[in-house]
Design an enzyme around this catalytic site. Structure first.
Site, PDB file in Angstrom:
ATOM      1  CB  ILE A 279     127.793  86.448 -19.836  1.00 37.26           C
ATOM      2  CG1 ILE A 279     126.772  85.647 -20.663  1.00 37.26           C
ATOM      3  CG2 ILE A 279     129.177  85.816 -19.946  1.00 37.26           C
ATOM      4  CD1 ILE A 279     126.967  85.733 -22.172  1.00 37.26           C
TER       5      ILE A 279
ATOM      6  CG  ASN B 255     113.431  86.035 -27.581  1.00 35.43           C
ATOM      7  OD1 ASN B 255     112.279  86.017 -27.983  1.00 35.43           O
ATOM      8  ND2 ASN B 255     114.045  87.145 -27.203  1.00 35.43           N
TER       9      ASN B 255
ATOM     10  CE1 TYR C 273     123.833  90.605 -29.921  1.00 33.32           C
ATOM     11  CE2 TYR C 273     123.653  88.564 -31.172  1.00 33.32           C
ATOM     12  CZ  TYR C 273     124.148  89.268 -30.094  1.00 33.32           C
ATOM     13  OH  TYR C 273     124.973  88.647 -29.195  1.00 33.32           O
TER      14      TYR C 273
ATOM     15  CG  PHE D  29     130.368  90.949 -20.379  1.00 31.98           C
ATOM     16  CD1 PHE D  29     130.395  89.690 -20.960  1.00 31.98           C
ATOM     17  CD2 PHE D  29     131.204  91.197 -19.295  1.00 31.98           C
ATOM     18  CE1 PHE D  29     131.228  88.702 -20.473  1.00 31.98           C
ATOM     19  CE2 PHE D  29     132.039  90.211 -18.800  1.00 31.98           C
ATOM     20  CZ  PHE D  29     132.058  88.964 -19.387  1.00 31.98           C
TER      21      PHE D  29
ATOM     22  CE  LYS E 168     127.424  90.920 -29.497  1.00 28.22           C
ATOM     23  NZ  LYS E 168     127.924  91.653 -28.340  1.00 28.22           N
TER      24      LYS E 168
ATOM     25  CE1 TYR F 261     132.070  85.572 -24.732  1.00 24.12           C
ATOM     26  CE2 TYR F 261     129.830  86.339 -24.347  1.00 24.12           C
ATOM     27  CZ  TYR F 261     131.199  86.472 -24.161  1.00 24.12           C
ATOM     28  OH  TYR F 261     131.648  87.502 -23.382  1.00 24.12           O
TER      29      TYR F 261
ATOM     30  CB  SER G 223     127.674  86.250 -30.956  1.00 31.12           C
ATOM     31  OG  SER G 223     126.724  85.292 -31.330  1.00 31.12           O
TER      32      SER G 223
ATOM     33  NE  ARG H  29     114.349  80.903 -33.102  1.00 29.09           N
ATOM     34  CZ  ARG H  29     114.985  80.923 -31.937  1.00 29.09           C
ATOM     35  NH1 ARG H  29     114.386  81.399 -30.862  1.00 29.09           N
ATOM     36  NH2 ARG H  29     116.212  80.482 -31.825  1.00 29.09           N
TER      37      ARG H  29
END
Ligand code: NAD
Ligand code: UFG
Length: 338
Positions: free
Chosen positions: A12, A198, A149, A81, A153, A177, A125, A292
């Site tokens: 990005i 992934n 993860y 980023f 954020k 995002y 995110s 998943r």
């Protein structure tokens, strides 16, 4: 005046750097190249005719980060980023993720405050909404995460929020995002994941390119129109442009603001497969497999706030996203190579 772009050689970040340069802004990239390659700079130069300044620095190296602000006193704002982003890896290596993403961000904020740079746009995110109670998702929905993860954020959002309380001169724009896909229309820059991808689009492009035999569709018993998971896919160039709008807004507004960056449209896995086939004429082999773990039925944005306050709106639809992903794959079957 210049923009410091951390993670600017990544997927990005590289697209944002192109948009910044094309908008006439000076750019300094800081990246440790842990998930990107230096040749991205050649590609950016090919597209824009200008080579951005680049320093290979790790955000965990406080002195190195300070050094970048000292060397480039013209930096007056930051787009942040840089971070590790693989959900599964974060479950396996939580310490790595917390250290890299949190300590890296704290070092960056320290160095910014020391240098008197108080404007930052941060890559958050949609993962911070966890499994939403309803869709479309608004910025004021409850925040909950399901993996380290996502937790990084959310924690970084909170750190930046606390900074704006303690230091009222700071301007922070949090961009959440949705699912970025696609590539620059030139086919010169795009997503280059290590190993087996992934994420859905990189996987489809590998199947289309003959590098992988078959897409596994994770479940067809979700509560969606065709049973497969629904997401808000957004063209990476649209996403990149949102950062310029956010930087300009943050130049006028102090404190912290949060924006969903999505199209507002949800598409299923099978919708994306069909769009890719239509855009490229290539048949995508797929099979339905088990769900998943951790995946949710539906996730798409209400992007009204970004439209109203940033004056930003996505322009590209899924066919264009698929066409651009396919061009990138065709011109670079091995990504950026070794
Ligand atoms: P990417 O891995 O392509 O880019 C991140 C860049 O940061 C890489 O170039 C990497 O080398 C660099 N980096 C990582 N740790 C660093 C450190 N300690 N010091 C210096 N550089 C470091 O990822 P991307 O897809 O471009 O994502 C950019 C940001 O957007 C990330 O913060 C990611 O979490 C966030 N985001 C991505 C998505 C997505 O689906 N791609 C979705 C939501 C949010
Ligand atoms: N999917 C498949 N097969 C695959 C890969 C994905 O069927 O091989 C499906 C998933 O089940 C899901 C959809 O395609 O329904 C999208 O999956 P992705 O892995 O591409 O994206 P996610 O929505 O799971 O997650 C992405 C990022 C996260 C981020 C989240 C929200 O990977 O980091 O979007 O922004 F947190």
């Amino acid at each position: 005046m210049a923009v410091l772009v951390t993670g600017g050689t990544g997927f990005i970040g590289s697209h944002a750097v192109v948009e910044l340069i094309e908008d006439g802004r000076d750019v300094v990239i800081l990246d440790n190249l842990s998930n990107s390659k230096e040749c991205v700079l050649d590609r950016i130069e090919k597209i824009t005719g200008k080579r951005p300044a680049f320093r290979k620095v790790d955000l965990l190296d406080m002195e190195g980060v300070r050094g970048v602000f000292r060397e480039f006193p013209e930096i007056d704002c930051v787009i942040h980023f840089a971070g590790l982003k693989a959900v599964g890896e974060s479950v396996a290596k939580p310490m790595l993720y917390y250290h890299n993403n949190l300590t890296g961000t704290l070092n960056l904020c320290h160095a910014m405050e020391e240098a008197g740079v108080r404007r930052i746009v941060f890559s958050s995110s949609a993962t911070v909404y966890g499994k939403p109670d309803s869709v479309p998702i608004r910025e004021d929905f409850p925040l909950r995460t399901t993996n380290p993860y996502g937790e990084t954020k959310l924690m970084i959002e909170r750190i930046l929020s606390d900074i704006t309380v303690a230091y009222p001169e700071w301007s922070v724009s949090i961009l959440r995002y949705f699912n970025p896909i696609g590539a620059h229309v030139s086919g010169l820059i795009g997503e280059d994941p290590k190993g087996i991808p992934n994420n859905l689009l990189p996987y489809i492009t590998k199947v289309a390119g003959g590098k992988l035999p078959c897409l596994s569709v994770y479940g067809n018993d979700y509560n969606t129109h065709d049973g497969t998971g629904v997401r808000d896919y957004i063209h990476v160039v649209d996403l990149a442009k949102a950062h310029l709008c956010a930087l300009d807004r943050a130049a006028k507004v102090k404190g912290i603001e949060y924006f969903n960056i999505g199209t507002g449209n949800g598409y299923s896995v099978l919708d994306i497969v069909a769009a890719y086939e239509k855009a490229t004429g290539i048949k995508i082999n797929y099979k339905i497999v088990d769900r998943r773990p951790g995946d949710i039925d539906e996730c798409y944005a209400d992007p009204a706030k970004a439209k109203e306050l940033l004056g930003w709106e996505a322009q590209y639809g899924i066919e264009r996203m698929c066409e651009d992903s396919a061009r990138w794959q065709k011109l670079n079957p091995d990504g950026y190579g070794e």
